[in-house]
Design a protein around this motif. Sequence first.
Motif, PDB file in Angstrom:
ATOM      1  N   THR A 223       9.493  14.067  -7.351  1.00  0.00           N
ATOM      2  CA  THR A 223       9.876  13.101  -8.388  1.00  0.00           C
ATOM      3  C   THR A 223      11.230  12.460  -8.098  1.00  0.00           C
ATOM      4  O   THR A 223      11.394  11.236  -8.220  1.00  0.00           O
TER       5      THR A 223
ATOM      6  N   ARG B  90      11.580   9.432  -5.744  1.00  0.00           N
ATOM      7  CA  ARG B  90      11.133   8.108  -6.173  1.00  0.00           C
ATOM      8  C   ARG B  90      12.315   7.196  -6.491  1.00  0.00           C
ATOM      9  O   ARG B  90      12.213   5.972  -6.367  1.00  0.00           O
TER      10      ARG B  90
ATOM     11  N   HIS C  89       2.429   9.410  -5.928  1.00  0.00           N
ATOM     12  CA  HIS C  89       1.493  10.501  -5.606  1.00  0.00           C
ATOM     13  C   HIS C  89       2.098  11.846  -6.020  1.00  0.00           C
ATOM     14  O   HIS C  89       3.309  12.062  -5.867  1.00  0.00           O
ATOM     15  N   PRO C  90       1.266  12.764  -6.549  1.00  0.00           N
ATOM     16  CA  PRO C  90       1.786  14.066  -7.002  1.00  0.00           C
ATOM     17  C   PRO C  90       2.540  14.844  -5.933  1.00  0.00           C
ATOM     18  O   PRO C  90       3.418  15.649  -6.252  1.00  0.00           O
ATOM     19  N   ASP C  91       2.194  14.622  -4.655  1.00  0.00           N
ATOM     20  CA  ASP C  91       2.860  15.361  -3.583  1.00  0.00           C
ATOM     21  C   ASP C  91       4.255  14.816  -3.253  1.00  0.00           C
ATOM     22  O   ASP C  91       4.991  15.425  -2.482  1.00  0.00           O
ATOM     23  N   VAL C  92       4.569  13.628  -3.804  1.00  0.00           N
ATOM     24  CA  VAL C  92       5.888  13.033  -3.542  1.00  0.00           C
ATOM     25  C   VAL C  92       6.864  13.566  -4.590  1.00  0.00           C
ATOM     26  O   VAL C  92       6.636  13.417  -5.796  1.00  0.00           O
TER      27      VAL C  92
ATOM     28  N   TYR D 281       0.830  -1.206   0.000  1.00  0.00           N
ATOM     29  CA  TYR D 281       0.000   0.000   0.000  1.00  0.00           C
ATOM     30  C   TYR D 281       0.869   1.263   0.000  1.00  0.00           C
ATOM     31  O   TYR D 281       0.618   2.203  -0.761  1.00  0.00           O
TER      32      TYR D 281
ATOM     33  N   THR E  90       2.113   2.300  -3.293  1.00  0.00           N
ATOM     34  CA  THR E  90       1.178   2.997  -4.197  1.00  0.00           C
ATOM     35  C   THR E  90       1.262   4.507  -4.022  1.00  0.00           C
ATOM     36  O   THR E  90       0.848   5.257  -4.909  1.00  0.00           O
ATOM     37  N   LEU E  91       1.782   4.954  -2.890  1.00  0.00           N
ATOM     38  CA  LEU E  91       1.876   6.397  -2.629  1.00  0.00           C
ATOM     39  C   LEU E  91       3.126   7.019  -3.230  1.00  0.00           C
ATOM     40  O   LEU E  91       3.246   8.244  -3.264  1.00  0.00           O
TER      41      LEU E  91
END
Length: 452
Positions: free
Chosen positions: A149, A152, A144-147, A137, A140-141
């Motif tokens: 780039t 990642r 997320h747009p708030d993470v 789970y 999946t975050l």
Amino acid sequence: MGRGGEKTVTPPSKSFHAKGHSLTAGDLSRADAASTISNSVRPSKSLEAMPTEELRKKALQYGHDASADRATLLQILAPYGDILLRTDAPPSLPLAPPPFTLADIKAAVPRHCFERSLTTSFFHLACDLVLVALLGYLATLIGHPDVPTMSRYLLWPLYWYAQGSVLTGVWVIAHECGHQSFSPYERVNNLVGWVLHSALLVPYHSWRISHGKHHNNTGSCENDEVFAPPIKEDLMDEILLHSPLANLAQIIIMLTVGWMPGYLLMNATGPRKYKGKNNSHFNPNSALFSPKDRLDIIWSDIGFFLALAGVVWACTQYGFSTVGKYYLLPYMVVNYHLVLITYLQHTDVFIPHFRGGEWSWFRGALCTVDRSFGWLLDHTFHHISDTHVCHHIFSKMPFYHAQEASEHIKKALGPYYLKDDTPIWKALWRSYTLCKYVDTDKNAVFYKHRAS
């Protein structure tokens, strides 16, 4: 499934006898020494600089005649190469047969350590599966747009390693099922093991059977199902054999494809008796199995290919990239851990191998070592590595009792208990670069380093 400490094993007749923790030369004739010399390796400068008394100690340690003259000692010890210079490993396992029996060791362990609990085992499995779901789970975050780039590139590898480590723990619980230590109920054990291992693309019964043979033949030069030591004629060119770059490349290959297809499809590190025969874990007619095993192998294949079909279906639905990120790369981490853990459990400069009348199940069971991967990974792996000596002596003992049992076992074993505190990567490099082959003319052997 391994004997699991069910039988009382009496030590074989003593062809070696102890002197302190060293070995005298009871079974090594002058002819043996001459044979070693005839196939001699030039002694290194470091070896030639050793005092004669130190050479005698090394000769005793590795089962050679310590009464020989200095020139003979140098020739006998030369093939051990840099192994003789090691200072970062524990003392070698004594070659004298142990002065105690399996019953003596069992008597030293509290009786409750042998009790298997279905409830306790399912609790540990549930904890692992909840953690797998939670990590999935959280992954999946990552998109997320708030993470940010750039983060990642750190978060995905962190997820792959964390999820792969937890799934290694799930693999270990399936391994418990294969040893019938998950619960007192064989059908429950095999059903849970089949489901878990299939989900991790492992043919459960095929592995269970061959792994049981490994436990029944640990430390045997001829019959260890997984870690039969190579002999001189198996070796590659001497330059490649000792090239740091070649060794690094081989370690990477071992850690990436050593499990699949290396072990499951080809049994690559198995004994020479399978050479030229089909030894795939997927073939019901494989030399690894007997005719009575065929139905189990077919069920294993069904489980494996059902899981594989699920992976293919997921790729068509969500894309290969998504399945790769969430499942396939953690799966590769599982395979990496399996090879790293098991290789280091059975391969090092201080672990002997036996053949012929020198080998017995009990002596072989002592030819493994406890290693810690750090408290977090030890916990995540359910202590399969830091209590492995206990596991080989009593394979039906549940992992959640193994730490307590190990404290009693190591006291009872004394110098026959092997534990290595060398950092994992250093131990891996030492083992892979120094443990090259064993002699074929002796029945109690340690790895040698130089072949020519």
